[in-house]
Design an enzyme around this catalytic site. Sequence first.
Site, short mmCIF file in Angstrom:
data_model
loop_
_atom_site.label_atom_id
_atom_site.label_comp_id
_atom_site.label_asym_id
_atom_site.label_seq_id
_atom_site.Cartn_x
_atom_site.Cartn_y
_atom_site.Cartn_z
N SER A 70 0.85 -1.22 0.00
CA SER A 70 0.00 0.00 0.00
C SER A 70 0.87 1.26 0.00
O SER A 70 0.42 2.34 -0.37
CB SER A 70 -0.91 0.00 1.23
OG SER A 70 -0.13 -0.08 2.42
N SER A 126 7.43 5.10 17.79
CA SER A 126 7.88 6.41 17.30
C SER A 126 8.06 7.38 18.45
O SER A 126 7.29 7.35 19.42
CB SER A 126 6.85 6.97 16.31
OG SER A 126 7.13 8.31 16.01
N TYR A 149 -2.07 9.37 14.76
CA TYR A 149 -0.96 8.45 14.41
C TYR A 149 -0.15 8.12 15.67
O TYR A 149 0.09 6.95 15.97
CB TYR A 149 -0.05 9.07 13.34
CG TYR A 149 1.28 8.36 13.25
CD1 TYR A 149 2.43 8.92 13.80
CD2 TYR A 149 1.36 7.11 12.65
CE1 TYR A 149 3.64 8.25 13.75
CE2 TYR A 149 2.58 6.43 12.61
CZ TYR A 149 3.70 7.01 13.16
OH TYR A 149 4.90 6.33 13.12
N LYS A 178 0.33 4.44 17.95
CA LYS A 178 1.57 3.81 18.40
C LYS A 178 1.55 3.61 19.92
O LYS A 178 1.94 2.56 20.43
CB LYS A 178 2.77 4.68 18.01
CG LYS A 178 3.02 4.75 16.51
CD LYS A 178 3.33 3.37 15.93
CE LYS A 178 3.62 3.43 14.46
NZ LYS A 178 3.91 2.11 13.87
N ILE A 212 10.64 26.07 4.53
CA ILE A 212 11.07 25.80 5.91
C ILE A 212 9.95 26.28 6.84
O ILE A 212 9.61 27.48 6.84
CB ILE A 212 12.39 26.50 6.24
CG1 ILE A 212 13.52 25.97 5.34
CG2 ILE A 212 12.74 26.30 7.72
CD1 ILE A 212 14.87 26.58 5.59
N GLY A 220 1.20 21.76 14.89
CA GLY A 220 1.53 20.55 15.64
C GLY A 220 3.02 20.28 15.78
O GLY A 220 3.43 19.39 16.51
P1 NAD Z 1 6.67 2.69 4.89
O1 NAD Z 1 5.33 3.22 4.58
O2 NAD Z 1 7.79 2.88 3.94
O3 NAD Z 1 6.59 1.12 5.19
C1 NAD Z 1 5.45 0.55 5.75
C2 NAD Z 1 5.17 -0.72 4.95
O4 NAD Z 1 4.05 -1.39 5.49
C3 NAD Z 1 4.86 -0.43 3.47
O5 NAD Z 1 5.59 -1.30 2.66
C4 NAD Z 1 3.35 -0.72 3.36
O6 NAD Z 1 3.00 -1.21 2.09
C5 NAD Z 1 3.17 -1.78 4.44
N1 NAD Z 1 1.84 -1.86 5.02
C6 NAD Z 1 1.09 -0.85 5.53
N2 NAD Z 1 -0.08 -1.34 6.01
C7 NAD Z 1 -0.04 -2.69 5.81
C8 NAD Z 1 -0.94 -3.76 6.09
N3 NAD Z 1 -2.12 -3.54 6.65
N4 NAD Z 1 -0.58 -5.01 5.75
C9 NAD Z 1 0.63 -5.26 5.16
N5 NAD Z 1 1.52 -4.29 4.85
C10 NAD Z 1 1.18 -3.02 5.19
O7 NAD Z 1 7.05 3.30 6.31
P2 NAD Z 1 8.45 3.26 7.08
O8 NAD Z 1 8.99 4.64 7.08
O9 NAD Z 1 9.27 2.13 6.60
O10 NAD Z 1 7.95 2.95 8.57
C11 NAD Z 1 7.90 1.63 9.02
C12 NAD Z 1 7.33 1.68 10.42
O11 NAD Z 1 8.11 2.57 11.24
C13 NAD Z 1 5.90 2.21 10.50
O12 NAD Z 1 5.21 1.48 11.50
C14 NAD Z 1 6.07 3.66 10.96
O13 NAD Z 1 4.95 4.13 11.70
C15 NAD Z 1 7.28 3.55 11.85
N6 NAD Z 1 8.04 4.79 11.99
C16 NAD Z 1 8.54 5.41 10.88
C17 NAD Z 1 9.27 6.59 11.03
C18 NAD Z 1 9.82 7.33 9.83
O14 NAD Z 1 10.21 8.50 10.00
N7 NAD Z 1 9.88 6.71 8.67
C19 NAD Z 1 9.51 7.13 12.29
C20 NAD Z 1 8.98 6.47 13.39
C21 NAD Z 1 8.26 5.29 13.23
C1 WQD Z 2 11.46 17.66 10.55
C2 WQD Z 2 11.67 19.17 10.65
C3 WQD Z 2 9.68 20.46 10.29
C4 WQD Z 2 9.20 19.31 6.09
C5 WQD Z 2 7.80 13.11 11.49
C6 WQD Z 2 6.60 12.46 12.09
C7 WQD Z 2 7.03 11.42 13.08
C8 WQD Z 2 8.03 10.47 12.46
C9 WQD Z 2 9.19 11.21 11.81
C10 WQD Z 2 6.69 8.54 11.93
C11 WQD Z 2 10.56 19.89 11.39
C12 WQD Z 2 10.70 20.73 9.19
C13 WQD Z 2 9.65 19.44 7.38
C14 WQD Z 2 9.26 20.45 5.21
C15 WQD Z 2 10.23 21.73 6.99
N1 WQD Z 2 7.38 9.64 11.50
N2 WQD Z 2 10.16 20.63 7.82
N3 WQD Z 2 9.77 21.62 5.71
O1 WQD Z 2 7.95 16.26 12.10
O2 WQD Z 2 10.04 15.48 13.32
O3 WQD Z 2 8.47 13.79 12.51
O4 WQD Z 2 8.65 12.15 10.91
O5 WQD Z 2 6.66 8.10 13.03
O6 WQD Z 2 5.91 10.75 13.49
O7 WQD Z 2 5.89 13.42 12.80
O8 WQD Z 2 9.84 15.09 10.87
O9 WQD Z 2 10.75 15.42 8.64
O10 WQD Z 2 8.32 16.03 9.05
O11 WQD Z 2 10.15 17.46 10.03
O12 WQD Z 2 10.70 22.81 7.40
O13 WQD Z 2 8.84 20.39 4.02
O14 WQD Z 2 11.68 19.74 9.34
O15 WQD Z 2 9.03 21.65 10.69
O16 WQD Z 2 11.13 20.94 12.14
P1 WQD Z 2 9.04 15.27 12.26
P2 WQD Z 2 9.71 15.97 9.56
#
Ligand code: NAD
Ligand code: WQD
Length: 351
Positions: A38, A133, A157, A161, A225, A304
């Site tokens: 997805s 997260s 979101y 978590k 920014i 936020g």
């Molecule tokens: P991503 O979207 O690249 O990967 C998530 C994967 O899960 C995708 O391949 C998607 O197809 C699959 N998926 C989603 N719903 C599904 C379902 N119901 N069944 C099977 N597959 C499903 O995201 P990511 O950045 O790799 O993040 C992975 C995990 O880490 C997530 O749980 C996300 O919340 C968490 N996380 C990500 C970040 C970040 O900044 N990327 C930060 C903190 C936490």
């Molecule tokens: C980083 C900084 C923005 C985009 C998010 C999710 C968090 C986690 C990680 C899943 C901030 C600034 C951003 C842009 C900008 N994901 N920014 N211009 O907000 O710390 O966290 O990603 O778990 O849940 O909230 O990361 O990369 O969105 O922002 O100035 O186009 O960059 O204000 O200061 P964030 P981010």
Amino acid sequence: MDMRKTVLVTGGAGYIGSHTLIKLLQYDYFPVVLDNFSNSTPEALVRVKEIAKKSFDAVEGDVRDQQLLTSIFEKYSRQKNPINCIIHFAAHKAVGESVSRPLKYYENNVTGTLTLLAAAKAANVKRFVFSSSATIYGKPHFLPYTEDHPVAPTNPYGWSKAMVEQILKDVCIATPEFSAIALRYFNPIGAHSSGLIGEDPKDEPNNLFPYITQVAVKTRKHLRIFGNDYETPDGTGVRDYIHIEDLAEGHVKAIQYQEEKQQTGFKAFNLGTGRGTSVLQLINAFEEATNTKVAYEFSDRRAGDLAAAWANTSAAENELNWKAKHGLADMCRDGWNWQKNNPHGYCNNNK
Ligand code: NAD
Ligand code: WQD
């Protein structure tokens, strides 16, 4: 007969999952990927195979499909290499979308985990690593965040978590031999050093780093920014950026911890670098590491957003024997190497 330990990796085709697959294969685990694609593409798995040069299995499907999950657990049990551990990446992760579509997030992230946990229980699988997260901490009472910082998410979101963490705590109380580790990721960025896999957001990136790389590769005009009037050294937001390969390594350390310590119960670990970097500092580091220019303009704050957030990582260092090794220049260089070779992500024809 494959003697490698079998690990079910939900969401394994995603950004963090695909990088973690490479580490699991390097440490001689046998990953079984379950992904509904997805928010990813099978091409990512093709490239993981190209990089790791080791076999793994992949199933296209949904963690909410109880029957499919049962059939997967039964298959590997019959094959005498039963699933030994689950790493659960599968979820939706866009904070903004979660505010406008909360049910989509609770249904996928919470119900999906409940379905997975029920199937795991029926299959007697007792080791679980969860993608949590730093978002669950919400507005900082103090920084750097430690794992005992109050949990107070500010969006659905983050709540999804936090709810799953609570579910895991309760499962561990009810099943004392169950092991659940929540890895609280800060801001993973960058890409595998091969440049073959990386972050490939489907639409306009929500996150800063993929926006920077898309501006640098000129698929986007300029970066906005969000605010330069925060109480930070240069007024722009401060975050704890961690190289995706360090984050991936943290998952192997977590499952090794479960195995070697016979760990049971619930544990949470911050995965960050312990260092805060502002938006402007990241842009400067990127331009220096890649010899490119990133056009930007200042705009209003994003609703936020926190001014600053970064991790205390001593728990992961002391207990998981894990510490981030890469610096900002590595993150920028590797992220650029991916983006310049794949200006349109995995849709590129050229590998
Ligand atoms: P991503 O979207 O690249 O990967 C998530 C994967 O899960 C995708 O391949 C998607 O197809 C699959 N998926 C989603 N719903 C599904 C379902 N119901 N069944 C099977 N597959 C499903 O995201 P990511 O950045 O790799 O993040 C992975 C995990 O880490 C997530 O749980 C996300 O919340 C968490 N996380 C990500 C970040 C970040 O900044 N990327 C930060 C903190 C936490
Ligand atoms: C980083 C900084 C923005 C985009 C998010 C999710 C968090 C986690 C990680 C899943 C901030 C600034 C951003 C842009 C900008 N994901 N920014 N211009 O907000 O710390 O966290 O990603 O778990 O849940 O909230 O990361 O990369 O969105 O922002 O100035 O186009 O960059 O204000 O200061 P964030 P981010």
